[in-house]
Scaffold this motif. Structure first.
Motif, PDB file in Angstrom:
ATOM      1  N   ASP A 123       0.837  -1.205   0.000  1.00 10.25           N
ATOM      2  CA  ASP A 123       0.000   0.000   0.000  1.00 10.25           C
ATOM      3  C   ASP A 123       0.872   1.255   0.000  1.00 10.25           C
ATOM      4  OD1 ASP A 123      -2.435  -1.461   0.211  1.00 10.25           O
ATOM      5  OD2 ASP A 123      -2.100  -1.683   2.370  1.00 10.25           O
ATOM      6  N   GLU A 139      -2.182   2.286  10.996  1.00 14.44           N
ATOM      7  CA  GLU A 139      -3.520   2.544  10.473  1.00 14.44           C
ATOM      8  C   GLU A 139      -3.907   1.559   9.369  1.00 14.44           C
ATOM      9  OE1 GLU A 139      -3.590   6.654   9.385  1.00 14.44           O
ATOM     10  OE2 GLU A 139      -3.042   7.314  11.406  1.00 14.44           O
ATOM     11  N   LEU A 150      -2.062   0.150   6.767  1.00 15.31           N
ATOM     12  CA  LEU A 150      -1.441   0.114   5.441  1.00 15.31           C
ATOM     13  C   LEU A 150      -0.279  -0.880   5.440  1.00 15.31           C
ATOM     14  CD1 LEU A 150      -1.302   3.926   4.575  1.00 15.31           C
ATOM     15  CD2 LEU A 150      -3.089   2.266   4.024  1.00 15.31           C
ATOM     16  N   GLN A 164      -1.990  10.920   6.361  1.00 11.32           N
ATOM     17  CA  GLN A 164      -3.412  11.259   6.228  1.00 11.32           C
ATOM     18  C   GLN A 164      -3.772  11.552   4.773  1.00 11.32           C
ATOM     19  OE1 GLN A 164      -5.036  10.675   9.044  1.00 11.32           O
ATOM     20  NE2 GLN A 164      -2.954  10.237   9.767  1.00 11.32           N
ATOM     21  N   HIS A 208      -3.949   8.258   2.745  1.00 15.92           N
ATOM     22  CA  HIS A 208      -5.260   7.610   2.837  1.00 15.92           C
ATOM     23  C   HIS A 208      -6.239   8.218   1.819  1.00 15.92           C
ATOM     24  CE1 HIS A 208      -4.846   4.870   6.203  1.00 15.92           C
ATOM     25  NE2 HIS A 208      -4.203   5.798   6.887  1.00 15.92           N
ATOM     26  N   GLN A 209      -6.154   9.521   1.617  1.00 15.01           N
ATOM     27  CA  GLN A 209      -7.092  10.164   0.696  1.00 15.01           C
ATOM     28  C   GLN A 209      -6.840   9.731  -0.743  1.00 15.01           C
ATOM     29  OE1 GLN A 209      -8.137  14.310   1.378  1.00 15.01           O
ATOM     30  NE2 GLN A 209      -7.039  14.271   3.347  1.00 15.01           N
ATOM     31  N   ARG A 265      -8.024   6.129  -1.207  1.00 18.66           N
ATOM     32  CA  ARG A 265      -9.481   6.018  -1.291  1.00 18.66           C
ATOM     33  C   ARG A 265     -10.012   6.526  -2.629  1.00 18.66           C
ATOM     34  NH1 ARG A 265      -9.400   7.811   4.262  1.00 18.66           N
ATOM     35  NH2 ARG A 265      -9.780   9.939   3.534  1.00 18.66           N
TER      36      ARG A 265
END
Length: 557
Positions: free
Chosen positions: A236, A256, A258, A549, A552-553, A556
């Motif tokens: 990831d 988190e 990944l 952070q 993650h965006q 997604r």
């Protein structure tokens, strides 16, 4: 000494507890034995004088003393005096002061004067929250530094060999217990070399008996069991660089959920890992060595199942497909959903006559803490005016006869933290020469002289020096990157607003790059390699954690 050494028990590390109050001593002894008694020998002393006598006995017995926990308020010999005696007798001992709230000023003074590791307010109930975590942490530090003869990696070579320096520096920065044997002065070193067939130097003997003649760093790392490649081709998150920024990204990413790999070309820790002591990092009132901070961070990352590959070199970045593909020097490649570039910087080379010839033979870039013992009693030079130079000067002043700081600026305070400026001023064997530059270095086979000049005076002066440690600015590790990664004129990576309004396409239309995102979607840059970053450990950690952070965006999206 209330715990005489049982037969066969001498090898267990010692935790010494000291208090003149029998009830308190009984309580701390019970708590320590309950939690540590299986693997450590818990020894107690009923007062400061008895504690000092016990420490001397343990020294004569060659007992490994790991931690000393002493009450402060005791007649005749106070707690801080006990801990000072422990430091004198055992170089790597960890120290804890038990104090009442009224004695916290004494504890803070001990942090400054004795490098006290920690203080605990009484009572420490419950020990699971207020005692054991502190002692666990200190024992981890002690084991990382303790030189057990059975587990030593021995390095046989010559002091003025560049290759020998590289290997010693690699071992020291990885906190691998090492014995250094100079064949020019050590009979044991010559014997080992002859026994190995008098082949190429340096000779490295690993704890399992493997002998390596003039190994490169990758060969040595493999022999010591370091992981340098992965069997997984897709993650990831891939992070290039294991300095504070990269390790922070690894910890936050893996914690988190990944699947994360961190690739480091040399040693985890980056430039911060070379710092002898970082004293302004939040949460460590006694300061922390850069290598210790890196070791803790790597341990934390591995706890969250991060794969840490080191030393492993990234040779290229393929951006032709929908996802970044990181190419490694061994011919393998790793694809990822997102990439964080935290590959850091290196100190710039000193471009003066003789500097290239004597690199590794008296001229060193960065702290080179492995040279601590070789400079004992000698005159050395530190070049630079920022925190790294100040930390190195203070560290080496405990060992060298004299340390001369050469700073181009008009005063040290221009780029150096005030606490370091004050420490330097308090060291009688440190001389500061501002407005001074290096003109040349010279010597017969190794560094012997440094020629300097003042900014306003054309005349030169020659200083005697056996070693020179250089901290004169930094160059980013970005030469391997493709042109799609936009950089500034000095090679630092532009991110976010610094990209000048560039937009990234998405399925829902164009968007602005995220704060630490580069000119290529899904690729981020943090820490010292990023243009306009603040060159501090805390800011690098912050950037590394915040970047996750945004990762993650993009994952997604």
């Amino acid at each position: 000494m209330t715990d005489p050494t049982p037969a066969g028990d001498a090898a267990r590390p010692v935790i010494l507890a000291v208090d003149d109050d029998p009830a308190v001593l009984s309580a701390v002894r019970g708590d320590l034995r309950r939690h540590y008694g299986r693997h450590y020998r818990v020894v107690t002393a009923a007062g400061g004088a008895e504690a000092v006598a016990t420490l001397r006995t343990l020294k004569l017995q060659s007992a490994p003393v790991a931690v000393v926990i002493s009450d402060q308020r005791m007649p005749e010999v106070a707690g801080h005096e006990v801990l000072a005696a422990a430091r004198e007798l055992f170089d790597d001992v960890r120290t804890v002061l038990l104090t009442a709230y009224a004695d916290t000023e004494v504890a803070i003074g001990a942090i400054n004067d004795l490098h006290l590791d920690y203080y605990i307010l009484k009572p420490w109930d419950p020990p699971e929250e207020r005692l054991y975590p502190v002692v666990d942490d200190l024992l981890g530090d002690w084991h990382a530094h303790h030189r057990s003869g059975a587990a030593l990696t021995r390095v046989v070579g010559t002091r003025w060999s560049t290759r020998t320096h590289e290997i010693r520096d690699f071992l020291q920065r990885n906190q691998i217990p090492m014995a250094w044997l100079d064949v020019d002065v050590s009979a044991e070193g010559r014997t080992l070399w002859e026994a190995a067939g008098s082949g190429a130097l340096p000779l490295v003997l690993t704890p399992d008996g493997t002998g390596l003649a003039d190994p490169d760093v990758a060969e040595l790392a493999a022999a010591l069991g370091h992981k340098t490649h992965t069997d997984t081709e897709t993650f990831d998150l891939v992070i290039v660089g294991a300095g504070p920024a990269g390790l922070a990204s690894a910890v936050y990413g893996a914690s988190e959920g990944l699947r994360t790999v961190c690739v480091e070309r040399l040693v985890p820790g980056g430039q911060a890992g070379q710092s002898s002591r970082i004293e302004n990092y939040l949460g460590f009132p006694g300061g922390i060595a850069g290598a210790d901070l890196a070791r803790r961070a790597v341990t934390q990352a591995r706890r969250f199942e991060v794969e840490v590959l080191a030393p492993t070199t990234v040779s290229g970045l393929d951006l032709a497909g929908p996802y970044p593909r990181v190419e490694l020097s061994d011919g393998s490649a790793i694809s990822c959903g997102a990439l964080i570039l935290a590959c850091g910087v290196s100190y710039r080379s000193l471009d003066v006559p003789g500097s290239a010839e004597f690199e590794g033979r008296g001229v060193f870039y960065g702290a080179a803490l492995s040279e601590r013992d070789t400079v004992a009693g000698e005159d050395i030079v530190v070049v630079g005016g920022a925190n790294s130079a100040g930390q190195a000067a203070v560290f080496f002043s405990d060992h060298a006869k004299s340390v001369t700081i050469l700073c181009r600026a008009a005063e040290l305070g221009a780029k150096m933290s005030d606490y370091l400026v004050r420490q330097i001023a308090a060291r009688p064997n440190i001389t500061v020469r501002c407005g001074t530059t290096v003109q040349a270095v010279s010597g017969d086979g190794h560094l012997e002289h440094v020629t300097v000049a003042g900014a306003e005076d054309a005349s030169t002066e020659q200083l005697a020096a056996s070693s020179m440690f250089v901290f004169i600015g930094a160059s980013p590790h970005t030469d391997w990157m493709p042109p799609q990664i936009v950089r500034d004129a000095r090679g630092f990576i532009r991110t976010g607003p610094a990209l000048g309004g560039q937009r990234h396409p998405t399925a829902d239309g164009d968007r602005d790059p995220y704060l630490y995102e580069t000119s290529v979607p899904r690729v981020f840059a943090v820490g010292d390699v990023r243009a306009q970053s603040i060159k501090r450990v805390a800011s690098a950690v912050g950037e590394g954690s915040v970047a996750v952070q945004f990762v993650h965006q993009v994952l997604r999206g």
